[in-house]
Design a protein around this motif. Structure first.
Motif, PDB file in Angstrom:
ATOM      1  N   THR A   4     -12.126  34.191  -7.618  1.00  0.00           N
ATOM      2  CA  THR A   4     -11.993  35.632  -7.459  1.00  0.00           C
ATOM      3  C   THR A   4     -13.345  36.407  -7.790  1.00  0.00           C
ATOM      4  N   LEU A   5     -13.665  36.123  -9.193  1.00  0.00           N
ATOM      5  CA  LEU A   5     -14.928  36.714  -9.350  1.00  0.00           C
ATOM      6  C   LEU A   5     -16.176  36.246  -8.604  1.00  0.00           C
ATOM      7  N   GLY A   6     -16.118  35.108  -8.092  1.00  0.00           N
ATOM      8  CA  GLY A   6     -17.387  34.658  -7.319  1.00  0.00           C
ATOM      9  C   GLY A   6     -17.192  35.319  -6.023  1.00  0.00           C
ATOM     10  N   GLU A   7     -16.102  35.582  -5.324  1.00  0.00           N
ATOM     11  CA  GLU A   7     -15.919  36.402  -4.040  1.00  0.00           C
ATOM     12  C   GLU A   7     -16.303  38.147  -4.350  1.00  0.00           C
ATOM     13  N   LEU A   8     -15.984  38.400  -5.432  1.00  0.00           N
ATOM     14  CA  LEU A   8     -16.104  39.801  -5.767  1.00  0.00           C
ATOM     15  C   LEU A   8     -17.948  40.021  -6.007  1.00  0.00           C
ATOM     16  N   HIS A   9     -18.287  38.878  -6.503  1.00  0.00           N
ATOM     17  CA  HIS A   9     -19.923  38.996  -6.666  1.00  0.00           C
ATOM     18  C   HIS A   9     -20.590  39.178  -5.030  1.00  0.00           C
ATOM     19  N   LEU A  10     -20.007  38.280  -4.088  1.00  0.00           N
ATOM     20  CA  LEU A  10     -20.625  38.120  -2.938  1.00  0.00           C
ATOM     21  C   LEU A  10     -20.382  39.568  -2.311  1.00  0.00           C
ATOM     22  N   ARG A  11     -19.140  40.504  -2.548  1.00  0.00           N
ATOM     23  CA  ARG A  11     -19.088  41.639  -2.049  1.00  0.00           C
ATOM     24  C   ARG A  11     -20.082  42.697  -2.709  1.00  0.00           C
ATOM     25  N   ARG A  12     -20.478  42.461  -3.831  1.00  0.00           N
ATOM     26  CA  ARG A  12     -21.819  43.250  -4.504  1.00  0.00           C
ATOM     27  C   ARG A  12     -23.017  43.164  -3.852  1.00  0.00           C
ATOM     28  N   ILE A  13     -23.093  41.753  -3.408  1.00  0.00           N
ATOM     29  CA  ILE A  13     -24.333  41.285  -2.643  1.00  0.00           C
ATOM     30  C   ILE A  13     -24.347  42.104  -1.163  1.00  0.00           C
ATOM     31  N   ASP A  14     -23.187  42.042  -0.406  1.00  0.00           N
ATOM     32  CA  ASP A  14     -22.786  42.967   0.822  1.00  0.00           C
ATOM     33  C   ASP A  14     -23.441  44.399   0.582  1.00  0.00           C
ATOM     34  N   LEU A  15     -23.133  44.981  -0.403  1.00  0.00           N
ATOM     35  CA  LEU A  15     -23.656  46.243  -0.793  1.00  0.00           C
ATOM     36  C   LEU A  15     -25.065  46.617  -0.967  1.00  0.00           C
ATOM     37  N   ALA A  16     -25.748  45.409  -1.589  1.00  0.00           N
ATOM     38  CA  ALA A  16     -27.090  45.520  -1.919  1.00  0.00           C
ATOM     39  C   ALA A  16     -28.173  45.701  -0.903  1.00  0.00           C
ATOM     40  N   ASP A  17     -29.271  46.190  -1.107  1.00  0.00           N
ATOM     41  CA  ASP A  17     -30.390  45.917  -0.332  1.00  0.00           C
ATOM     42  C   ASP A  17     -31.158  44.730  -0.649  1.00  0.00           C
ATOM     43  N   GLU A  18     -31.149  44.318  -1.951  1.00  0.00           N
ATOM     44  CA  GLU A  18     -31.992  43.448  -2.313  1.00  0.00           C
ATOM     45  C   GLU A  18     -31.117  42.508  -3.540  1.00  0.00           C
ATOM     46  N   VAL A  19     -31.359  41.076  -3.666  1.00  0.00           N
ATOM     47  CA  VAL A  19     -30.929  40.502  -4.543  1.00  0.00           C
ATOM     48  C   VAL A  19     -31.644  40.070  -5.434  1.00  0.00           C
ATOM     49  N   ARG A  20     -31.781  40.203  -6.837  1.00  0.00           N
ATOM     50  CA  ARG A  20     -32.587  39.716  -7.945  1.00  0.00           C
ATOM     51  C   ARG A  20     -32.054  38.871  -8.713  1.00  0.00           C
ATOM     52  N   VAL A  21     -32.523  37.665  -9.056  1.00  0.00           N
ATOM     53  CA  VAL A  21     -32.504  36.616  -9.643  1.00  0.00           C
ATOM     54  C   VAL A  21     -32.868  36.678 -10.969  1.00  0.00           C
ATOM     55  N   VAL A  22     -31.842  36.604 -11.949  1.00  0.00           N
ATOM     56  CA  VAL A  22     -32.275  36.697 -13.401  1.00  0.00           C
ATOM     57  C   VAL A  22     -32.273  35.199 -14.095  1.00  0.00           C
ATOM     58  N   SER A  23     -33.159  34.699 -14.383  1.00  0.00           N
ATOM     59  CA  SER A  23     -33.077  33.311 -15.138  1.00  0.00           C
ATOM     60  C   SER A  23     -34.071  33.166 -16.293  1.00  0.00           C
ATOM     61  N   GLU A  24     -33.963  32.042 -16.821  1.00  0.00           N
ATOM     62  CA  GLU A  24     -35.106  31.696 -17.933  1.00  0.00           C
ATOM     63  C   GLU A  24     -35.319  30.237 -17.661  1.00  0.00           C
ATOM     64  N   GLY A  25     -36.348  30.033 -17.650  1.00  0.00           N
ATOM     65  CA  GLY A  25     -36.886  28.374 -17.531  1.00  0.00           C
ATOM     66  C   GLY A  25     -36.708  27.730 -16.195  1.00  0.00           C
ATOM     67  N   GLY A  26     -36.443  28.763 -15.151  1.00  0.00           N
ATOM     68  CA  GLY A  26     -36.243  28.188 -13.876  1.00  0.00           C
ATOM     69  C   GLY A  26     -34.612  27.998 -13.436  1.00  0.00           C
ATOM     70  N   TYR A  27     -33.872  28.154 -14.558  1.00  0.00           N
ATOM     71  CA  TYR A  27     -32.479  27.720 -14.424  1.00  0.00           C
ATOM     72  C   TYR A  27     -31.768  28.303 -13.347  1.00  0.00           C
ATOM     73  N   ILE A  28     -31.472  27.452 -12.233  1.00  0.00           N
ATOM     74  CA  ILE A  28     -30.431  28.210 -11.329  1.00  0.00           C
ATOM     75  C   ILE A  28     -29.192  27.257 -11.029  1.00  0.00           C
ATOM     76  N   GLY A  29     -28.052  27.796 -11.431  1.00  0.00           N
ATOM     77  CA  GLY A  29     -26.740  26.899 -11.504  1.00  0.00           C
ATOM     78  C   GLY A  29     -26.355  26.973  -9.889  1.00  0.00           C
ATOM     79  N   ASP A  30     -24.967  26.273  -9.900  1.00  0.00           N
ATOM     80  CA  ASP A  30     -24.430  26.086  -8.440  1.00  0.00           C
ATOM     81  C   ASP A  30     -24.174  27.535  -8.000  1.00  0.00           C
ATOM     82  N   ALA A  31     -23.419  28.353  -8.851  1.00  0.00           N
ATOM     83  CA  ALA A  31     -22.897  29.702  -8.438  1.00  0.00           C
ATOM     84  C   ALA A  31     -24.104  30.646  -8.069  1.00  0.00           C
ATOM     85  N   THR A  32     -25.312  30.749  -8.533  1.00  0.00           N
ATOM     86  CA  THR A  32     -26.272  31.313  -8.313  1.00  0.00           C
ATOM     87  C   THR A  32     -26.944  30.893  -6.898  1.00  0.00           C
TER      88      THR A  32
END
Length: 111
Positions: A55-83
């Motif tokens: 549910t939280l994953g789908e909610l975040h996709l709806r946030r992306i729908d509303l956005a003009d840009e997606v900005r990835v927050v990471s440290e040391g290049g870490y990007i997990g499966d959900a991101t």
């Protein structure tokens, strides 16, 4: 009512692992100070169940729908499966995708 026309502010959705909460907070403040509307996931107080995670994953996709840009927050290049899923979704919906880290490698569609 005023006849002043105000341009719509840019909307940026932050994506990344919530283990980087300090970086999320910093980027949220930085963007807000520049007059940008920021959408981001919020940590939950309980250990999420599989259903809640979905549910939280789908909610975040709806946030992306509303956005003009997606900005990835990471440290040391870490990007997990959900991101990774969120980045690919953003690209599929023609969103601009950027990263807080200068040299992070963002996933692209494979041909």
């Amino acid at each position: 009512m005023s006849n002043i026309i105000v341009e719509r502010p840019k909307v940026v959705c932050l994506c990344g692992s919530l283990r980087f909460q300090r970086l999320f907070d910093s980027e949220r403040k930085r963007l807000t100070a520049r007059g940008i509307i920021v959408l981001a996931p919020e940590p939950v107080d309980e250990e999420p169940t599989a259903s809640m995670r979905a549910t939280l994953g789908e909610l975040h996709l709806r946030r992306i729908d509303l956005a003009d840009e997606v900005r990835v927050v990471s440290e040391g290049g870490y990007i997990g499966d959900a991101t990774r899923r969120e980045i690919l979704y953003a690209r599929a919906t023609n969103k601009v995708v950027s990263a807080v880290e200068a040299n992070v490698v963002l996933p692209t569609f494979s041909a």
